[in-house]
Design a protein around this motif. Structure first.
Motif, PDB file in Angstrom:
ATOM      1  N   ILE A   1      11.814  -0.614   9.341  1.00 47.72           N
ATOM      2  CA  ILE A   1      10.394  -1.219   9.977  1.00 47.72           C
ATOM      3  C   ILE A   1       9.530  -0.164  10.616  1.00 47.72           C
ATOM      4  CG2 ILE A   1      11.428  -3.532   9.862  1.00 47.72           C
ATOM      5  CD1 ILE A   1      12.058  -3.091  12.615  1.00 47.72           C
ATOM      6  N   ASP A   2      10.132   0.920  11.145  1.00 47.48           N
ATOM      7  CA  ASP A   2       9.366   1.955  11.751  1.00 47.48           C
ATOM      8  C   ASP A   2       9.615   3.224  11.150  1.00 47.48           C
ATOM      9  OD1 ASP A   2       8.131   3.414  13.905  1.00 47.48           O
ATOM     10  OD2 ASP A   2       9.741   3.215  15.214  1.00 47.48           O
ATOM     11  N   PRO A   3       8.639   3.613  10.369  1.00 48.48           N
ATOM     12  CA  PRO A   3       8.616   4.969   9.675  1.00 48.48           C
ATOM     13  C   PRO A   3       8.416   6.034  10.115  1.00 48.48           C
ATOM     14  CG  PRO A   3       6.707   3.812   8.819  1.00 48.48           C
ATOM     15  CD  PRO A   3       7.286   3.063  10.000  1.00 48.48           C
ATOM     16  N   VAL A   4       7.551   6.037  11.335  1.00 48.41           N
ATOM     17  CA  VAL A   4       7.145   7.243  12.273  1.00 48.41           C
ATOM     18  C   VAL A   4       8.251   8.218  12.327  1.00 48.41           C
ATOM     19  CG1 VAL A   4       5.980   8.106  14.393  1.00 48.41           C
ATOM     20  CG2 VAL A   4       5.331   5.988  13.040  1.00 48.41           C
ATOM     21  N   GLY A   5       7.995   9.387  11.904  1.00 51.60           N
ATOM     22  CA  GLY A   5       8.956  10.405  12.180  1.00 51.60           C
ATOM     23  C   GLY A   5       9.871  10.819  10.980  1.00 51.60           C
ATOM     24  N   VAL A   6       9.685  10.089   9.866  1.00 51.78           N
ATOM     25  CA  VAL A   6      10.671   9.984   8.729  1.00 51.78           C
ATOM     26  C   VAL A   6      10.092  11.206   7.865  1.00 51.78           C
ATOM     27  CG1 VAL A   6      11.813   8.960   6.810  1.00 51.78           C
ATOM     28  CG2 VAL A   6      11.537   7.921   9.036  1.00 51.78           C
ATOM     29  N   LEU A   7      11.039  12.253   7.236  1.00 47.44           N
ATOM     30  CA  LEU A   7      10.439  13.061   6.267  1.00 47.44           C
ATOM     31  C   LEU A   7      10.516  12.652   4.793  1.00 47.44           C
ATOM     32  CD1 LEU A   7       9.606  15.958   5.888  1.00 47.44           C
ATOM     33  CD2 LEU A   7      11.838  16.547   5.606  1.00 47.44           C
ATOM     34  N   CYS A   8       9.417  12.393   3.933  1.00 57.43           N
ATOM     35  CA  CYS A   8       9.386  11.876   2.756  1.00 57.43           C
ATOM     36  C   CYS A   8       8.374  12.500   2.067  1.00 57.43           C
ATOM     37  CB  CYS A   8       9.311  10.563   2.745  1.00 57.43           C
ATOM     38  SG  CYS A   8       7.777   9.772   3.583  1.00 57.43           S
ATOM     39  N   SER A   9       8.408  12.052   0.944  1.00 62.85           N
ATOM     40  CA  SER A   9       7.529  12.469  -0.198  1.00 62.85           C
ATOM     41  C   SER A   9       6.587  11.285  -0.646  1.00 62.85           C
ATOM     42  CB  SER A   9       7.961  13.283  -1.643  1.00 62.85           C
ATOM     43  OG  SER A   9       8.868  12.482  -2.217  1.00 62.85           O
ATOM     44  N   GLN A  10       7.053  10.241  -0.196  1.00 62.98           N
ATOM     45  CA  GLN A  10       6.287   9.059  -0.748  1.00 62.98           C
ATOM     46  C   GLN A  10       6.532   8.048   0.278  1.00 62.98           C
ATOM     47  OE1 GLN A  10       7.310   7.432  -4.398  1.00 62.98           O
ATOM     48  NE2 GLN A  10       6.045   5.594  -4.375  1.00 62.98           N
ATOM     49  N   ILE A  11       5.504   7.059   0.411  1.00 63.03           N
ATOM     50  CA  ILE A  11       5.773   5.886   1.613  1.00 63.03           C
ATOM     51  C   ILE A  11       4.790   4.689   1.001  1.00 63.03           C
ATOM     52  CG2 ILE A  11       3.603   6.696   2.922  1.00 63.03           C
ATOM     53  CD1 ILE A  11       4.936   5.368   5.355  1.00 63.03           C
TER      54      ILE A  11
ATOM     55  N   VAL B   1       0.816  -1.122   0.061  1.00 71.58           N
ATOM     56  CA  VAL B   1      -0.112  -0.040  -0.038  1.00 71.58           C
ATOM     57  C   VAL B   1       0.904   1.303  -0.094  1.00 71.58           C
ATOM     58  CG1 VAL B   1      -1.742   1.223   1.131  1.00 71.58           C
ATOM     59  CG2 VAL B   1      -1.791  -1.238   1.383  1.00 71.58           C
ATOM     60  N   SER B   2       0.653   1.987  -0.964  1.00 70.97           N
ATOM     61  CA  SER B   2       1.427   3.319  -1.124  1.00 70.97           C
ATOM     62  C   SER B   2       0.746   4.587  -0.873  1.00 70.97           C
ATOM     63  CB  SER B   2       2.328   3.225  -2.382  1.00 70.97           C
ATOM     64  OG  SER B   2       1.340   3.462  -3.322  1.00 70.97           O
ATOM     65  N   ARG B   3       1.197   5.568  -0.738  1.00 78.46           N
ATOM     66  CA  ARG B   3       0.937   7.154  -0.502  1.00 78.46           C
ATOM     67  C   ARG B   3       1.777   7.950  -1.065  1.00 78.46           C
ATOM     68  NH1 ARG B   3      -3.059   8.805   3.333  1.00 78.46           N
ATOM     69  NH2 ARG B   3      -3.736   6.723   3.235  1.00 78.46           N
ATOM     70  N   GLN B   4       1.127   8.820  -1.728  1.00 81.69           N
ATOM     71  CA  GLN B   4       2.119  10.217  -2.382  1.00 81.69           C
ATOM     72  C   GLN B   4       1.816  11.377  -1.585  1.00 81.69           C
ATOM     73  OE1 GLN B   4       4.446  10.154  -4.851  1.00 81.69           O
ATOM     74  NE2 GLN B   4       4.436   7.978  -5.691  1.00 81.69           N
TER      75      GLN B   4
END
Length: 449
Positions: free
Chosen positions: A132-142, A84-87
Motif C-alpha cells: 500500500i506504500d510503494p515509495v522507495g521500492v526498486l522495480c521495473s513496473q508499477i 493505472v500502470s507505468r513501465q
C-alpha cells in the motif's frame, strides 16, 4: 448540511479543546417533494428550505453562517475500480512524485455522465510484490489500483447551485457514507473487515471495509419508505401506515398464525389482520437485505468480514432487525449504532435523537475543521437631531412684550433705545406708505385700461 431522501438537515456546533463536540443547533425541513433519493429535483423550493434552516441556525448560534460543509449521498453514488500502470526501461526507485502522477492520471479517468467525488487508493503492484506504500521500492513496473467514488454529475452540481443561491460558500464536500464510516467504525472493524449498512428513508447504503480500506460502496434504491408505501396499499393513509409499521411491523417473525390472529384498528373504524401487516413488512425487509447480501458478494470480501455487519440509520429501528440480518446475511457479528460514538454535548437534548436518524449529520459535523461563521454586526441607528423651527416671523409682525417696571436710572438709560425704536418704526411706516402709493397707482392704471 445533509441532503437526505426525505429531509434537508443542518447542524451547527463546535469542537472543544478536549476533543468533545458541542451541538449548538439542529434544524431540518421536510423535502420529500423536492428531493428524490438524495438528488435535488426542485432548485427553487430547495433554496427556500435552505434559507429557512440557515436563518434559524443564525439565530440559535447568534452569528452569521457564511460557509458550510456538505455531505453528498444518494442513489447514484457508487464505486468503480481503476488501474493505472507505468513501465520503466530500467529498474527505478519509486518516488512520491511518481505515485502522485499515477493518482493524477487516475483522476483524469472519464465516466460518461458521472463525476469522481473521492479516490481511495488500494494496493500497488510493484514487480511480484503488493504493497500500500510503494515509495522507495526498486522495480521495473508499477501498477496502482484505485477505488473511485463516483456520482451523477448533476447530483453535486444542483446542490452547489442551491447553496450559491443562498449566498453560502462551501468549506468542504464529503461523501456521506465515507464520513459515517470514519466516525462510527472502529479501527478493528476496518482492519478485520466489516460491512456498514445504513438503512435510510429512501435508500440503503452498503460500504465494505477490509484492511483499513474502503473496498466497495453501493446505494440500493430501497428504504424504509418502501415498506410504508406497501402498507398504504391496504387503503391506509401514509402517516397511519408509518405508525403501524413502527408499532407492529417486524423485520423477521417466527410467530404462528394463531399468535398473530388479532385485528388491528385503522382509519374509519376499519380493521386489518396483524398477520397481513407483518407479512408485508417482512417481505420488503427480505428484499432489502437480499440486495445488501448481493452487494457484499460483489465486493469479493463476503467470506473475509470478521467483524460482520454494523447497522445504522432511522430505518434500522424496526423490530427484530438484528435477527433478520442474522438470518439473511449470516454475519459473524452484528452491531447496531443508535448514536455516533462521539463525546457529545448538546444545548438542547431533545434535538439530538438517539434513533440513528442523525448519525450521518453528526458524522459530517465531526469532519468539519474550520470556522464557518462571523459575528453579527449591529447597525447603530443615528440619533434623531433636535427639531428646528424654520418658521421665521415676518418683518411686518410685531411681538407683544409684557410691560416691565423699571427704575428711574433704567428708564433714563433705556430712553436712547426707545428713541432708536421709534426711528425704526418710522422707517417701516414710511416704507409701508410707499407700498400703498404704488399699489394705488397700479390699481388706477388697471382700472383705466
Amino acid at each position: 448540511m445533509e441532503f437526505g431522501s426525505s429531509k434537508i438537515r443542518g447542524v451547527a456546533g463546535c469542537k472543544n479543546v478536549d476533543g468533545s463536540v458541542r451541538v449548538l443547533d439542529v434544524e431540518q425541513i421536510d423535502a420529500r417533494h423536492w428531493i428524490h433519493k438524495g438528488a435535488v429535483r426542485n432548485i427553487d423550493k430547495t433554496v427556500m428550505g435552505l434559507k429557512s434552516i440557515i436563518e434559524k441556525m443564525d439565530t440559535a448560534v447568534d452569528a452569521r453562517i457564511l460557509t458550510v460543509f456538505v455531505g453528498i449521498g444518494g442513489q447514484s453514488v457508487r464505486t468503480r475500480k481503476n488501474t493505472v500502470s507505468r513501465q520503466f526501461a530500467t529498474k527505478t526507485i519509486v518516488s512520491q512524485e511518481l505515485v502522485d502522477a499515477l493518482q493524477k492520471n487516475n483522476r483524469n479517468t472519464v465516466y460518461a455522465g458521472y463525476e469522481i467525488l473521492d479516490v481511495i487508493p488500494q494496493e500497488y503492484h510493484v514487480g511480484l510484490d503488493t504493497t500500500i506504500d510503494p515509495v522507495g521500492v526498486l522495480c521495473s513496473q508499477i501498477e496502482g489500483t484505485y477505488l473511485n467514488v463516483v456520482a451523477k454529475t448533476e447530483l453535486k452540481e444542483y446542490i452547489l447551485k442551491c447553496l450559491d443561491a443562498c449566498g453560502l460558500k462551501v468549506a468542504g464536500i464529503f461523501v456521506s457514507p465515507v464520513a459515517l464510516a470514519d466516525c462510527i467504525l472502529t479501527d478493528t472493524e476496518k482492519r478485520s473487515g466489516c460491512a456498514l449498512v445504513d438503512f435510510g428513508y429512501g435508500t440503503t447504503t452498503v460500504a465494505v471495509y477490509k484492511n483499513n480500506l474502503l473496498r466497495h460502496l453501493a446505494v440500493i434504491p430501497l428504504g424504509g419508505n418502501n415498506i410504508t408505501q406497501d402498507i398504504c396499499s391496504l387503503q391506509i393513509e401514509e402517516d397511519e401506515a408509518e405508525n403501524l409499521k413502527v408499532k407492529y411491523g417486524s423485520a423477521y417473525s417466527d410467530l404462528s398464525k394463531e399468535e398473530l390472529a388479532k385485528n388491528l384498528l385503522v382509519n374509519n373504524g376499519r380493521t386489518i389482520e396483524e398477520r397481513s401487516l407483518v407479512d408485508i413488512v417482512e417481505a420488503r425487509e427480505e428484499e432489502i437485505l437480499g440486495n445488501v447480501a448481493a452487494q457484499i458478494h460483489m465486493s469479493g470480501f463476503q467470506d473475509k468480514l470478521i467483524s460482520g455487519v454494523v447497522a445504522s440509520g432511522a430505518a434500522a429501528n424496526i423490530k427484530n432487525i438484528e435477527q433478520a440480518i442474522s438470518i439473511r446475511l449470516h454475519p459473524e457479528k452484528i452491531r447496531l449504532v443508535r448514536i455516533v460514538p462521539l463525546a457529545l454535548q448538546s444545548v438542547n437534548d431533545e434535538q439530538v435523537t438517539k434513533d440513528g436518524s442523525l448519525n450521518v449529520l453528526l458524522a459530517l459535523l465531526n469532519e468539519g475543521n474550520q470556522n464557518c461563521t462571523e459575528p453579527k454586526v449591529e447597525i447603530k441607528q443615528p440619533e434623531p437631531e433636535p427639531e428646528i423651527d424654520l418658521l421665521q416671523k415676518s418683518e411686518w409682525e410685531t411681538e407683544t412684550v409684557e410691560p416691565v417696571r423699571q427704575s428711574k436710572v433704567e428708564t433714563e438709560n433705556a430712553s436712547g433705545t426707545k428713541h432708536g425704536a421709534r426711528e425704526e418704526k418710522k422707517s417701516k411706516s414710511g416704507f409701508g406708505a410707499k407700498i400703498k402709493d404704488w399699489l394705488k397707482k397700479a390699481t388706477d392704471i388697471v382700472t383705466e385700461e
